[in-house]
Design a protein around this motif. Structure first.
Motif, PDB file in Angstrom:
ATOM      1  N   SER A 108       0.765  -1.148   0.123  1.00 24.79           N
ATOM      2  CA  SER A 108       0.094   0.017   0.152  1.00 24.79           C
ATOM      3  C   SER A 108       0.957   1.236   0.009  1.00 24.79           C
ATOM      4  O   SER A 108       2.160   1.272   0.378  1.00 24.79           O
ATOM      5  N   ASP A 109       0.490   2.364  -0.603  1.00 19.87           N
ATOM      6  CA  ASP A 109       0.860   3.662  -0.536  1.00 19.87           C
ATOM      7  C   ASP A 109       1.262   4.202   1.149  1.00 19.87           C
ATOM      8  O   ASP A 109       0.392   3.589   1.897  1.00 19.87           O
ATOM      9  N   ASN A 110       2.076   4.665   1.203  1.00 18.12           N
ATOM     10  CA  ASN A 110       2.564   5.259   2.534  1.00 18.12           C
ATOM     11  C   ASN A 110       2.967   4.162   3.703  1.00 18.12           C
ATOM     12  O   ASN A 110       2.698   4.447   4.736  1.00 18.12           O
ATOM     13  N   THR A 111       3.498   2.898   2.988  1.00 18.41           N
ATOM     14  CA  THR A 111       3.852   1.976   4.048  1.00 18.41           C
ATOM     15  C   THR A 111       5.278   2.064   4.482  1.00 18.41           C
ATOM     16  O   THR A 111       6.316   2.470   3.677  1.00 18.41           O
ATOM     17  N   ASN A 112       5.391   2.036   5.910  1.00 20.69           N
ATOM     18  CA  ASN A 112       6.899   2.348   6.164  1.00 20.69           C
ATOM     19  C   ASN A 112       7.487   0.937   6.588  1.00 20.69           C
ATOM     20  O   ASN A 112       6.871  -0.176   6.241  1.00 20.69           O
ATOM     21  N   ILE A 113       8.670   0.911   7.037  1.00 26.18           N
ATOM     22  CA  ILE A 113       9.401  -0.315   6.982  1.00 26.18           C
ATOM     23  C   ILE A 113       9.043  -1.308   8.140  1.00 26.18           C
ATOM     24  O   ILE A 113       8.881  -2.493   7.988  1.00 26.18           O
ATOM     25  N   GLU A 114       8.617  -0.674   9.350  1.00 18.33           N
ATOM     26  CA  GLU A 114       8.016  -1.500  10.315  1.00 18.33           C
ATOM     27  C   GLU A 114       6.811  -2.372   9.963  1.00 18.33           C
ATOM     28  O   GLU A 114       6.504  -3.400   9.914  1.00 18.33           O
ATOM     29  N   GLN A 115       5.739  -1.624   9.232  1.00 18.73           N
ATOM     30  CA  GLN A 115       4.661  -2.158   8.517  1.00 18.73           C
ATOM     31  C   GLN A 115       4.970  -3.072   7.715  1.00 18.73           C
ATOM     32  O   GLN A 115       4.297  -4.381   7.354  1.00 18.73           O
ATOM     33  N   LEU A 116       5.998  -2.964   6.802  1.00 21.27           N
ATOM     34  CA  LEU A 116       6.433  -3.839   5.881  1.00 21.27           C
ATOM     35  C   LEU A 116       6.888  -5.326   6.476  1.00 21.27           C
ATOM     36  O   LEU A 116       6.594  -6.225   5.997  1.00 21.27           O
ATOM     37  N   LEU A 117       7.799  -5.079   7.521  1.00 23.46           N
ATOM     38  CA  LEU A 117       8.002  -6.331   8.187  1.00 23.46           C
ATOM     39  C   LEU A 117       7.183  -7.095   8.956  1.00 23.46           C
ATOM     40  O   LEU A 117       6.863  -8.375   8.653  1.00 23.46           O
ATOM     41  N   LEU A 118       6.004  -6.220   9.381  1.00 24.10           N
ATOM     42  CA  LEU A 118       4.846  -7.105  10.056  1.00 24.10           C
ATOM     43  C   LEU A 118       4.063  -7.661   8.929  1.00 24.10           C
ATOM     44  O   LEU A 118       3.631  -8.858   9.164  1.00 24.10           O
ATOM     45  N   GLN A 119       3.647  -6.984   7.829  1.00 22.20           N
ATOM     46  CA  GLN A 119       3.148  -7.466   6.606  1.00 22.20           C
ATOM     47  C   GLN A 119       3.724  -8.993   6.085  1.00 22.20           C
ATOM     48  O   GLN A 119       2.844  -9.901   5.979  1.00 22.20           O
ATOM     49  N   LEU A 120       4.983  -8.917   6.146  1.00 19.90           N
ATOM     50  CA  LEU A 120       5.836 -10.150   5.769  1.00 19.90           C
ATOM     51  C   LEU A 120       5.919 -11.122   6.628  1.00 19.90           C
ATOM     52  O   LEU A 120       6.687 -12.309   6.744  1.00 19.90           O
ATOM     53  N   ASP A 121       5.342 -10.991   8.048  1.00 18.44           N
ATOM     54  CA  ASP A 121       5.707 -11.868   9.254  1.00 18.44           C
ATOM     55  C   ASP A 121       7.038 -11.968   9.701  1.00 18.44           C
ATOM     56  O   ASP A 121       7.290 -13.125   9.837  1.00 18.44           O
ATOM     57  N   LYS A 122       7.898 -10.925   9.673  1.00 20.74           N
ATOM     58  CA  LYS A 122       9.280 -10.942   9.980  1.00 20.74           C
ATOM     59  C   LYS A 122       9.362 -10.158  11.374  1.00 20.74           C
ATOM     60  O   LYS A 122       8.765  -9.378  11.619  1.00 20.74           O
ATOM     61  N   PRO A 123      10.355 -10.724  12.205  1.00 19.49           N
ATOM     62  CA  PRO A 123      10.526 -10.167  13.483  1.00 19.49           C
ATOM     63  C   PRO A 123      11.167  -9.005  13.396  1.00 19.49           C
ATOM     64  O   PRO A 123      11.928  -8.525  12.591  1.00 19.49           O
ATOM     65  N   LEU A 124      10.629  -7.759  14.120  1.00 14.84           N
ATOM     66  CA  LEU A 124      11.247  -6.847  14.348  1.00 14.84           C
ATOM     67  C   LEU A 124      12.604  -6.791  15.131  1.00 14.84           C
ATOM     68  O   LEU A 124      13.569  -5.869  14.852  1.00 14.84           O
ATOM     69  N   VAL A 125      12.753  -7.633  16.023  1.00  6.69           N
ATOM     70  CA  VAL A 125      14.109  -7.896  16.778  1.00  6.69           C
ATOM     71  C   VAL A 125      14.742  -8.741  16.088  1.00  6.69           C
ATOM     72  O   VAL A 125      14.311  -9.836  15.679  1.00  6.69           O
ATOM     73  N   GLY A 126      16.113  -8.057  15.602  1.00  5.27           N
ATOM     74  CA  GLY A 126      17.029  -9.251  14.974  1.00  5.27           C
ATOM     75  C   GLY A 126      17.023  -8.837  13.467  1.00  5.27           C
ATOM     76  O   GLY A 126      17.727  -9.613  12.946  1.00  5.27           O
ATOM     77  N   SER A 127      16.154  -8.063  13.042  1.00  4.77           N
ATOM     78  CA  SER A 127      16.545  -7.882  11.554  1.00  4.77           C
ATOM     79  C   SER A 127      16.965  -6.618  11.218  1.00  4.77           C
ATOM     80  O   SER A 127      17.178  -5.585  12.076  1.00  4.77           O
ATOM     81  N   ALA A 128      17.502  -6.419  10.058  1.00  7.32           N
ATOM     82  CA  ALA A 128      18.274  -5.324   9.324  1.00  7.32           C
ATOM     83  C   ALA A 128      17.700  -5.154   8.000  1.00  7.32           C
ATOM     84  O   ALA A 128      17.238  -6.069   7.319  1.00  7.32           O
ATOM     85  N   VAL A 129      17.669  -3.898   7.832  1.00  8.20           N
ATOM     86  CA  VAL A 129      16.965  -3.591   6.495  1.00  8.20           C
ATOM     87  C   VAL A 129      17.846  -2.654   5.752  1.00  8.20           C
ATOM     88  O   VAL A 129      18.289  -1.550   6.234  1.00  8.20           O
ATOM     89  N   ALA A 130      18.113  -2.896   4.246  1.00  9.44           N
ATOM     90  CA  ALA A 130      18.340  -1.839   3.393  1.00  9.44           C
ATOM     91  C   ALA A 130      17.615  -1.368   2.628  1.00  9.44           C
ATOM     92  O   ALA A 130      16.942  -2.394   1.845  1.00  9.44           O
ATOM     93  N   VAL A 131      17.580  -0.091   2.068  1.00  8.63           N
ATOM     94  CA  VAL A 131      16.724   0.287   0.810  1.00  8.63           C
ATOM     95  C   VAL A 131      17.695   0.971  -0.176  1.00  8.63           C
ATOM     96  O   VAL A 131      18.439   1.688   0.119  1.00  8.63           O
ATOM     97  N   ASN A 132      17.437   0.362  -1.383  1.00  4.31           N
ATOM     98  CA  ASN A 132      18.420   0.821  -2.412  1.00  4.31           C
ATOM     99  C   ASN A 132      19.873   0.717  -2.001  1.00  4.31           C
ATOM    100  O   ASN A 132      20.586   1.607  -2.132  1.00  4.31           O
ATOM    101  N   GLN A 133      20.185  -0.232  -1.057  1.00  7.08           N
ATOM    102  CA  GLN A 133      21.680  -0.275  -0.660  1.00  7.08           C
ATOM    103  C   GLN A 133      21.848   0.569   0.647  1.00  7.08           C
ATOM    104  O   GLN A 133      23.237   0.863   0.751  1.00  7.08           O
TER     105      GLN A 133
END
Length: 66
Positions: free
Chosen positions: A13-38
């Protein structure tokens, strides 16, 4: 909108943030790392970082070892 997550096409969806994306993908918030466009996005930015059309997102899980 269309993005890439770990080289897989994904529709979010438009206006999705990183935290919402992780929750949508059922990924844990603790112990995750994220890179956007490297560029690593720190945990403190996840709630305010809005994903854009065409972003290439890499998700990593921290692995404990010995």
């Amino acid at each position: 909108m269309k993005i890439q997550v770990n080289e897989q096409a994904l529709e979010v969806s438009d206006n999705t943030n990183i935290e919402q994306l992780l929750l949508q993908l059922d990924k844990p918030l603790v112990g995750s790392a994220v890179a956007v466009n490297q560029e690593v996005i720190t945990r403190s930015q996840w709630e305010s970082f809005i994903i854009s059309e065409g972003d290439n997102i890499s998700l990593f899980q921290a692995i404990a070892g010995g």
